[in-house]
Write a protein that holds these residues in place. Structure first.
Motif, PDB file in Angstrom:
ATOM      1  N   ALA A 139       0.842  -1.190   0.000  1.00  0.00           N
ATOM      2  CA  ALA A 139       0.000   0.000   0.000  1.00  0.00           C
ATOM      3  C   ALA A 139       0.877   1.240   0.000  1.00  0.00           C
ATOM      4  CB  ALA A 139      -0.921   0.011   1.211  1.00  0.00           C
ATOM      5  N   ILE A 140       0.612   2.138  -0.929  1.00  0.00           N
ATOM      6  CA  ILE A 140       1.344   3.404  -1.016  1.00  0.00           C
ATOM      7  C   ILE A 140       0.490   4.505  -0.407  1.00  0.00           C
ATOM      8  CG2 ILE A 140       0.481   3.920  -3.347  1.00  0.00           C
ATOM      9  CD1 ILE A 140       3.234   5.182  -3.946  1.00  0.00           C
ATOM     10  N   SER A 141       1.130   5.410   0.286  1.00  0.00           N
ATOM     11  CA  SER A 141       0.429   6.539   0.875  1.00  0.00           C
ATOM     12  C   SER A 141       1.387   7.715   0.958  1.00  0.00           C
ATOM     13  CB  SER A 141      -0.119   6.183   2.266  1.00  0.00           C
ATOM     14  OG  SER A 141       0.945   5.859   3.150  1.00  0.00           O
ATOM     15  N   ARG A 142       0.843   8.883   1.245  1.00  0.00           N
ATOM     16  CA  ARG A 142       1.697  10.071   1.341  1.00  0.00           C
ATOM     17  C   ARG A 142       1.185  10.970   2.454  1.00  0.00           C
ATOM     18  NH1 ARG A 142       1.876  12.674  -4.260  1.00  0.00           N
ATOM     19  NH2 ARG A 142       2.967  14.355  -3.145  1.00  0.00           N
ATOM     20  N   ASP A 143       2.105  11.683   3.059  1.00  0.00           N
ATOM     21  CA  ASP A 143       1.786  12.681   4.072  1.00  0.00           C
ATOM     22  C   ASP A 143       2.446  13.965   3.606  1.00  0.00           C
ATOM     23  OD1 ASP A 143       1.581  14.359   6.267  1.00  0.00           O
ATOM     24  OD2 ASP A 143       1.932  12.757   7.714  1.00  0.00           O
ATOM     25  N   ASP A 144       1.681  14.829   2.980  1.00  0.00           N
ATOM     26  CA  ASP A 144       2.256  16.039   2.413  1.00  0.00           C
ATOM     27  C   ASP A 144       2.753  16.996   3.491  1.00  0.00           C
ATOM     28  OD1 ASP A 144      -0.005  16.255  -0.461  1.00  0.00           O
ATOM     29  OD2 ASP A 144       1.786  15.057  -0.084  1.00  0.00           O
ATOM     30  N   ALA A 145       2.195  16.919   4.673  1.00  0.00           N
ATOM     31  CA  ALA A 145       2.671  17.782   5.765  1.00  0.00           C
ATOM     32  C   ALA A 145       4.086  17.397   6.177  1.00  0.00           C
ATOM     33  CB  ALA A 145       1.724  17.676   6.952  1.00  0.00           C
ATOM     34  N   LYS A 146       4.430  16.127   5.973  1.00  0.00           N
ATOM     35  CA  LYS A 146       5.767  15.646   6.315  1.00  0.00           C
ATOM     36  C   LYS A 146       6.653  15.461   5.104  1.00  0.00           C
ATOM     37  CE  LYS A 146       4.270  13.223  10.491  1.00  0.00           C
ATOM     38  NZ  LYS A 146       4.234  11.919  11.216  1.00  0.00           N
ATOM     39  N   ASN A 147       6.125  15.802   3.928  1.00  0.00           N
ATOM     40  CA  ASN A 147       6.894  15.630   2.689  1.00  0.00           C
ATOM     41  C   ASN A 147       7.422  14.209   2.560  1.00  0.00           C
ATOM     42  OD1 ASN A 147       6.417  18.276   2.086  1.00  0.00           O
ATOM     43  ND2 ASN A 147       8.542  18.953   2.241  1.00  0.00           N
ATOM     44  N   THR A 148       6.576  13.257   2.842  1.00  0.00           N
ATOM     45  CA  THR A 148       7.001  11.857   2.876  1.00  0.00           C
ATOM     46  C   THR A 148       5.984  10.966   2.176  1.00  0.00           C
ATOM     47  OG1 THR A 148       8.178  12.229   4.954  1.00  0.00           O
ATOM     48  CG2 THR A 148       7.692   9.948   4.365  1.00  0.00           C
ATOM     49  N   VAL A 149       6.500  10.002   1.442  1.00  0.00           N
ATOM     50  CA  VAL A 149       5.659   8.964   0.852  1.00  0.00           C
ATOM     51  C   VAL A 149       6.092   7.628   1.458  1.00  0.00           C
ATOM     52  CG1 VAL A 149       7.180   8.614  -1.142  1.00  0.00           C
ATOM     53  CG2 VAL A 149       4.765   8.001  -1.305  1.00  0.00           C
ATOM     54  N   TYR A 150       5.125   6.745   1.632  1.00  0.00           N
ATOM     55  CA  TYR A 150       5.368   5.467   2.285  1.00  0.00           C
ATOM     56  C   TYR A 150       4.993   4.305   1.369  1.00  0.00           C
ATOM     57  CZ  TYR A 150       5.185   8.566   6.353  1.00  0.00           C
ATOM     58  OH  TYR A 150       5.390   9.596   7.237  1.00  0.00           O
ATOM     59  N   LEU A 151       5.602   3.179   1.625  1.00  0.00           N
ATOM     60  CA  LEU A 151       5.204   1.933   0.993  1.00  0.00           C
ATOM     61  C   LEU A 151       5.126   0.868   2.081  1.00  0.00           C
ATOM     62  CD1 LEU A 151       4.525   0.601  -1.749  1.00  0.00           C
ATOM     63  CD2 LEU A 151       6.899  -0.221  -1.792  1.00  0.00           C
TER      64      LEU A 151
END
Length: 124
Positions: free
Chosen positions: A69-81
C-alpha cells in the motif's frame, strides 16, 4: 530540484512486513506524483506502486496488489510503501521517484527525480 531519501529497508522473513519511507526535500512536495520502483539483481527496474499528487489515485503492479500500500503525508513531505506478506521474490533495491506532474505513471522515464534506493531482502 528535489532530493529524495529512502529508508526502512532491511532483512525480513517471508510473510513478514516492512514499511519504506521516502522523504522529499526541495520544491513543494504536494505537486508531485510519487512512485516506488524496484530492481532485483540482473533485472531491469520495474514499477511497484504510484500515487497521484492529490493522493486521490493509486496504482499497483499486479505482483504486489493486495499486499503493498502506497500513501503520502504532504505535511511531512514523505511517501510510504507498506509491504505485507513479503515473498522472497520481492527481494530488490527499492527506489522512490518524483514526477513533475499531478498524475502518476508506471514508466521510469516519466519520473524526474530518484532516490538512492534501499535494500529489501526477504528470506525463505
Amino acid at each position: 530540484q528535489v532530493q529524495l531519501i529512502e529508508s526502512g529497508g532491511g532483512l525480513v522473513q517471508a510473510g513478514g512486513s516492512l514499511r519504506l519511507s521516502c522523504a522529499a526535500f526541495g520544491r513543494p512536495f504536494s505537486r508531485y506524483a510519487m512512485g516506488w520502483f524496484r530492481q532485483a539483481p540482473g533485472k531491469e527496474r520495474e514499477f511497484v506502486a504510484a500515487i497521484s499528487g492529490s493522493a486521490l489515485s493509486t496504482y499497483y503492479a499486479d505482483s504486489v496488489k493486495g499486499r503493498f500500500a502506497i500513501s503520502r503525508d504532504d505535511a511531512k513531505n514523505t511517501v510510504y510503501l507498506q509491504m505485507n506478506s513479503l515473498k522472497p521474490e520481492d527481494t530488490a533495491v527499492f527506489y522512490c521517484a518524483a514526477r513533475g506532474a499531478n498524475s502518476y505513471s508506471t514508466g521510469t522515464h516519466d519520473y524526474d527525480y530518484w532516490g538512492q534506493g534501499t535494500q529489501v531482502t526477504v528470506s525463505s
